[in-house]
Write an enzyme that holds these catalytic residues in place. Structure first.
Site, mmCIF file in Angstrom:
data_model
loop_
_atom_site.group_PDB
_atom_site.id
_atom_site.type_symbol
_atom_site.label_atom_id
_atom_site.label_comp_id
_atom_site.label_asym_id
_atom_site.label_seq_id
_atom_site.Cartn_x
_atom_site.Cartn_y
_atom_site.Cartn_z
ATOM 1 N N GLU A 16 -5.454 3.609 -18.913
ATOM 2 C CA GLU A 16 -5.947 3.573 -17.818
ATOM 3 C C GLU A 16 -7.071 4.572 -17.590
ATOM 4 O OE1 GLU A 16 -2.618 3.815 -14.393
ATOM 5 O OE2 GLU A 16 -1.735 4.756 -16.288
ATOM 6 N N SER A 58 6.086 10.696 -15.124
ATOM 7 C CA SER A 58 5.825 11.078 -13.682
ATOM 8 C C SER A 58 6.580 12.238 -13.230
ATOM 9 C CB SER A 58 6.113 9.815 -13.087
ATOM 10 O OG SER A 58 6.693 10.087 -11.582
ATOM 11 N N LYS A 101 9.617 6.678 -15.379
ATOM 12 C CA LYS A 101 8.285 6.387 -15.522
ATOM 13 C C LYS A 101 7.722 6.643 -17.106
ATOM 14 C CE LYS A 101 5.633 4.454 -13.284
ATOM 15 N NZ LYS A 101 4.901 5.045 -11.995
ATOM 16 N N HIS A 103 -7.213 -17.428 -16.367
ATOM 17 C CA HIS A 103 -7.012 -17.030 -15.039
ATOM 18 C C HIS A 103 -5.684 -16.519 -15.078
ATOM 19 C CE1 HIS A 103 -9.818 -20.191 -13.902
ATOM 20 N NE2 HIS A 103 -9.486 -20.840 -14.966
#
Ligand code: ARG
Length: 470
Positions: free
Chosen positions: A290, A277, A283, A156
Site C-alpha cells: 500500500e 490494526s 486484521k 477489466h
C-alpha cells in the site's frame, strides 16, 4: 564568519538569506563524491604544474583527513558555509592552512556540483540495476514453483482466460527487465565529466580534462562548457526511469493487495511484511505494498518538479538548479527502499494454489476455447461467439459451469459438439493450447523463464563491470 566569496561584500549576509539559500542540509549527501572529484582535480593541477607537486600532495592528504573526519561524523557542517563544496573547502583550509585555497584553481562550484551529481547518480544507478536484478530473481523463483499453478487471467478485472501463475509473474520480470535496460542505457549519458567547464566558459589554466575523466572513471567529457554546467537531463531521465519502476511496483502492489484480500485469497504475504490494526484484532494489513503504491506519487512529483525547474531556464548555471537535489535524493531513497522490501516480500509470499484452482474451476474463462472448438469444426468465429454466449447464459441461469453441462445440453446449442469438448474445457488444456511464443502454455513459460535467466546473467555481468568495490 567570513565567506569564501566575501571580498566584494561590505555587509554580512542576512541570516534568513543564509538559511534560505543554503543547501548544506541536503547536499551533505554528496560529501564522498565532492571529495572524490576534488582529489582528481588536485592531482591534475599538480600534474599540469598549475600548482606545485608538494601543494598537490598537501591538498590530497588534507582531503583524505577531511574525508575520514566526515566518515567518523567528526565534522559539523555549517549553514554559513552554504553548501557541501564550501564546507569541505573550509575544513580543508583549516586542516592544511592557506595552501588549501589552491584547490579551487581552474574550477567553479558550477562544474564541481555537476560533477558530484554525475558521480552520485552513476553509483546509485548501478545499485538500482542490481536491486532490480534481485527482485527479478525472486519473481523467477516464485514462477518456477508455480509452473503448474493455474489461475484466472483477467481483463477489466473480470475473469478472462486461465493462465499459469508463473506466466503472470513473468510479466513483471519483463517489466523490471525493461527498467534495468533503461537504466543501463542511461549510464552512458551519466558517465560524462563536466569538470573543466569552469563557471561556464572554460578556464584560463592549462587543465587536462581527459586526465580528470580517466581518474574518475568517466567515459567522456562534456563537449561544451555551457552545456556541461547547465545539463540536468541525466537527472530528469533518472527520475523518469524511477517513475516507471515505481509505476510497475504500484501495479504489482495493487495485485498483491487484491490477491491477499479475503475475496481473492490467492496469496498470503509473510507476517513480517504486514501490520495489524489497533482496533480490529483480526486484521492483517498489506501496508508495504500500500505504501509503495502511495509513494509512487512523490516520485512522479519529483519528475514533474525538476522538469518545471528547468523549463525556460537560460544558460548556463542558475541558482534554481540547486532544486535538483532533494527530489533526486528522495527518489533514490524511496526507490531503493521499495525494491529492497519487494525482493524479500515476493520471496517469502505463500501462493495458495488450491484457492487458485477453485477460482479457475468456478468460472467461464474456458469459454473462448469452446468457441475455438466450434471454429475448428467449421463454424465462422462470429457465429461460434454467439452460440457460446447463449450457452454461458444458459449456465448462469441454471447455476452451472461449462464443465457441468451434459453432452445433450451442449447439443441444444450446436450439433457440432461431441465428447471431446470435455477435454477441451479442462483448464490444463485451455492453458496449454496457448502454445505460441510469449503465450501461457507450460513449454512456452519454461522457455521464457530460461531466457529471463540468461538475461539476468547479462545484467549481473554489467553490474559487476560497473559497480565499485571499495
Ligand atoms: N549549492 C549549489 C547548487 O547545488 C552549488 C553551485 C553554486 N554555484 C553558484 N554559482 N552559486 O547548485
Amino acid at each position: 564568519m567570513s565567506k569564501l566569496w566575501g571580498g566584494r561584500f561590505t555587509k554580512q549576509t542576512d541570516r534568513l538569506v543564509e538559511e534560505y539559500t543554503a543547501s548544506i542540509t541536503f547536499d551533505k549527501e554528496l560529501a564522498e563524491e565532492d571529495i572524490e572529484g576534488s582529489l582528481a582535480h588536485a592531482a591534475m593541477l599538480g600534474k599540469q604544474g598549475i600548482i606545485s607537486a608538494e601543494d598537490a600532495e598537501a591538498i590530497r592528504e588534507g582531503l583524505l583527513k577531511v574525508r575520514s573526519k566526515i566518515r567518523k561524523g567528526e565534522i559539523e557542517f555549517s549553514i554559513a558555509d552554504e553548501d557541501i563544496h564550501m564546507n569541505i573547502e573550509k575544513h580543508l583550509i583549516e586542516e592544511i592552512g592557506p595552501v588549501g585555497g589552491k584547490l579551487h584553481t581552474g574550477r567553479s562550484r558550477n562544474d564541481q556540483v555537476a560533477t558530484d551529481m554525475h558521480l552520485y547518480l552513476r553509483r546509485r544507478v548501478v545499485e538500482i540495476v542490481d536491486q532490480l536484478h534481485k527482485l527479478q530473481s525472486a519473481l523467477i523463483e516464485q514462477a518456477k514453483a508455480n509452473t503448474d499453478t493455474i489461475v484466472p487471467g483477467y481483463t477489466h478485472l473480470q475473469r478472462a482466460q486461465p493462465i499459469l501463475f508463473a506466466h503472470h509473474l513473468m510479466a513483471y520480470v519483463s517489466m523490471f527487465g525493461r527498467d534495468a535496460e533503461r537504466l543501463m542505457d542511461s549510464y552512458k549519458r551519466i558517465n560524462v565529466l563536466p569538470l573543466g567547464a569552469g563557471a561556464l566558459a572554460g578556464t584560463t589554466f592549462p587543465i587536462d580534462r581527459h586526465f580528470v575523466a580517466e581518474q574518475l572513471g568517466f567515459d567522456r567529457v562534456y563537449e561544451n562548457s555551457l552545456d556541461a554546467v547547465s545539463d540536468r537531463d541525466f537527472i530528469v531521465e533518472f527520475l523518469a526511469h524511477a517513475s516507471l519502476i515505481m509505476m510497475h511496483l504500484s501495479r504489482l502492489s495493487e495485485e498483491l493487495i487484491l490477491w491477499s484480500s479475503t475475496e481473492f485469497r490467492f496469496v498470503e504475504l509473510d507476517d513480517a511484511f504486514c501490520t495489524g490494526s489497533s482496533i480490529m484484532p483480526q486484521k492483517k494489513n498489506p501496508d508495504v505494498p500500500e505504501l509503495v503504491r502511495g509513494k509512487t506519487g512523490r516520485v512522479y512529483g519529483h519528475l514533474v518538479g525538476l522538469l518545471t525547474v528547468l523549463k525556460s531556464l537560460p544558460l548556463a548555471y542558475n541558482k534554481d538548479m540547486q532544486e535538483d537535489k532533494e527530489g533526486m535524493f528522495d527518489t533514490v531513497r524511496t526507490l531503493q527502499g521499495a525494491l529492497q522490501l519487494f525482493e524479500r516480500m515476493i520471496a517469502t509470499m505463500t501462493v495458495n494454489k488450491d484457492r487458485m484452482r477453485e477460482a479457475v474451476n468456478q468460472d467461464f474463462s474456458n469459454a473462448t476455447d469452446i468457441a475455438d472448438f466450434l471454429v475448428g469444426k467449421g463454424m465462422p468465429f462470429r457465429q461460434a461467439h454467439e452460440v457460446i454466449g447463449k450457452t454461458v447464459l444458459y449456465c448462469i441461469r441454471n447455476g452451472k459451469f461449462l464443465l457441468d453441462l451434459t453432452l445433450d445440453e451442449f447439443k441444444q446449442f450446436s450439433q457440432l459438439f461431441d465428447e471431446s469438448i470435455y477435454d477441451v474445457l479442462k483448464p490444463e488444456t485451455v492453458v496449454n493450447a496457448r502454445d505460441v511464443y510469449g503465450g501461457t502454455a507450460k513449454p512456452q513459460v519454461l522457455a521464457a523463464i530460461e531466457r529471463a535467466e540468461q538475461e539476468l546473467e547479462r545484467t549481473a555481468a554489467w553490474v559487476a563491470a560497473h559497480g565499485e568495490s571499495e
